[in-house]
Design an enzyme around this catalytic site. Structure first.
Site, PDB file in Angstrom:
ATOM      1  N   GLU A 133      -3.645   7.484  -3.773  1.00  0.00           N
ATOM      2  CA  GLU A 133      -3.458   6.168  -3.193  1.00  0.00           C
ATOM      3  C   GLU A 133      -3.215   5.109  -4.272  1.00  0.00           C
ATOM      4  O   GLU A 133      -3.885   5.120  -5.305  1.00  0.00           O
ATOM      5  CB  GLU A 133      -4.751   5.848  -2.452  1.00  0.00           C
ATOM      6  CG  GLU A 133      -4.704   4.709  -1.505  1.00  0.00           C
ATOM      7  CD  GLU A 133      -6.049   4.552  -0.799  1.00  0.00           C
ATOM      8  OE1 GLU A 133      -6.161   4.991   0.353  1.00  0.00           O
ATOM      9  OE2 GLU A 133      -6.986   4.018  -1.405  1.00  0.00           O
ATOM     10  N   TYR A 172       0.869  -1.188   0.000  1.00  0.00           N
ATOM     11  CA  TYR A 172       0.000   0.000   0.000  1.00  0.00           C
ATOM     12  C   TYR A 172       0.902   1.234   0.000  1.00  0.00           C
ATOM     13  O   TYR A 172       1.906   1.295   0.708  1.00  0.00           O
ATOM     14  CB  TYR A 172      -0.894   0.017   1.260  1.00  0.00           C
ATOM     15  CG  TYR A 172      -1.672   1.299   1.393  1.00  0.00           C
ATOM     16  CD1 TYR A 172      -2.968   1.395   0.883  1.00  0.00           C
ATOM     17  CD2 TYR A 172      -1.106   2.433   1.987  1.00  0.00           C
ATOM     18  CE1 TYR A 172      -3.679   2.581   0.965  1.00  0.00           C
ATOM     19  CE2 TYR A 172      -1.813   3.622   2.063  1.00  0.00           C
ATOM     20  CZ  TYR A 172      -3.089   3.689   1.557  1.00  0.00           C
ATOM     21  OH  TYR A 172      -3.788   4.869   1.629  1.00  0.00           O
TER      22      TYR A 172
END
Ligand code: ADP
Ligand code: MG
Length: 390
Positions: A197, A109
């Site tokens: 993101e 991530y």
């Protein structure tokens, strides 16, 4: 403002961030050509909606043949995709991204956001990326790496190396990670982004680092200086009522309750919603008609509230500071005249010409309950919306 995954990935590529090969289609007839133009025998069909959690909602489908791809397209096109991040109605699917299936080794991530507490741009990274990142953050927050960057400073390659080593990346992947993070940082600062993101950022068995998903939220207040970003807007993914409201300079947000609220000023609107809750009701919307509101705008707002299916009663709460209450009363009467009065309504007016305003409403031919006190108004609309008689 939100954008789609395929648009985020297109920005990624412009800023040297690697993404898998993919083709965007808007009709199933384009699926077969899309597949043959991509290398390999594995494809992923991905619904383009403004929400995450698509994998969990059935919006990311792995396919081993062109026939499977076409079936997935038929299933998704024209449907409303419901994911853990949408409401119960879901979001309409008009476009699909056909992407080459990747040989995933690890799912990481990587994200950047504005952290108001530390007043920094914060880089968030984790070795535990993928569909359960929210669970990781909630249950094992120590697995989320945080790195603050002074907004007046800059991010350098050494900072990227530090984060790469915390993500246990080695060799060539470190260089690829540095390029990725510097690219993300550049998009973030040059496009006035509030959140960016990549989840997951994958490493492949071929030793590549790829952005497999992309999410970008832009700061609405800065959109005036990014025409290229404004062009990416897809209103089919936005709340129709909220868009209609903003065309009339009304600040409107749909909620799930039963009492429609029309208030001037965001603070007063929040206090009104709190009072409704306090007296056992629940608001159907947040609506700030603004400080210097006009009779026409009140009429528009009223129309908007009355057409919401779940509304069982309307509470109008206006504090006449700049605006005169008698003008507001006229606006309410105009609106009722135009759209009819199908729901119980309580109007509370306070401030400039409040008495005249309330008198106008009392004398009208319509069944409007008036109150000078907000608590009384809240109690009354809760009772009326539950079926009590005026
Ligand atoms: P969402 O976050 O909305 O669920 P993602 O794009 O992150 O959607 O996809 C969900 C999961 O599907 C990923 O975590 C990954 O495991 C898998 N996936 C997505 N795209 C591909 C791809 N091109 N190849 C292989 N697996 C993929
Ligand atoms: Mg994702």
């Amino acid at each position: 403002m939100h954008i789609h995954e395929y648009q985020a990935k297109s920005l990624f590529r412009q800023f040297n961030i690697q993404t898998p090969e993919a083709v965007l289609i808007d009709h199933v007839s384009q699926a077969s050509d899309a597949c043959t133009s991509l290398a390999g025998e594995l494809w992923v069909v991905k619904a383009q909606v403004h929400a995450g959690g698509r994998g969990k909602g059935g919006g990311v489908i792995l396919c081993h043949s062109i026939e499977e791809v076409e079936n997935a397209c038929n299933q998704l096109f024209g449907s409303n995709l419901i994911t853990p991040q949408t409401d119960t109605k879901g979001l309409p699917v008009h476009q699909l991204l056909i992407e080459g299936g990747q040989n995933i080794e690890r799912e990481l991530y990587l994200g950047l956001l504005v952290d108001r507490q530390t007043q920094k741009i914060t880089i968030l990274a984790s070795t535990e990326g993928g569909m359960d990142i929210e669970k990781v953050a909630a249950e094992t927050p120590d697995k989320i790496i945080k790195f603050g960057v002074d907004p007046l400073g800059s991010l350098n390659a050494k900072d990227c190396d530090t984060i790469a080593s915390q993500l246990k990346l080695k060799g060539e992947l470190v260089n690829q990670f540095t390029k990725t993070l510097l690219g993300l940082y550049e998009i973030f600062t040059s496009k006035d982004v509030s959140l960016i993101e990549i989840n997951p950022l994958i490493t492949t068995t071929e030793n590549n680092l790829l952005a497999l998903d992309g999410k970008i939220d832009f700061d609405d207040n800065a959109l005036y200086r990014h025409e290229d970003i404004v062009e990416l807007r897809d209103t089919s993914q936005e709340d129709e009522k909220e868009n209609k409201a903003s065309e009339h300079q009304l600040n409107y947000i749909s909620l799930n309750g039963t009492i429609g609220c029309m208030v001037n000023g965001a603070g007063l609107a929040m206090a009104t919603m709190d009072l409704i809750e306090h007296h056992g009701g629940s608001p159907a919307n947040f609506l700030d008609v603004g400080g210097g509101t006009t009779a026409e705008r009140v009429a528009k707002a009223f129309e908007l509230i009355q057409t919401e299916d779940n509304v069982k009663g309307v509470l109008v709460n206006i504090f006449g500071g700049i605006v005169r209450c008698d003008l507001i009363a006229e606006g309410i009467l105009q609106a009722i005249d135009k759209v009819g009065l199908t729901l119980p309504i309580v109007v509370r007016l306070e401030g400039t010409n409040a008495k005249q305003g309330l008198a106008l409403l009392d004398e009208s031919e319509f069944d409007i309950a008036t109150e000078a006190d907000l608590t009384q108004a809240a109690i009354r609309i809760v009772a009326l919306s539950e079926g009590a008689s005026a």
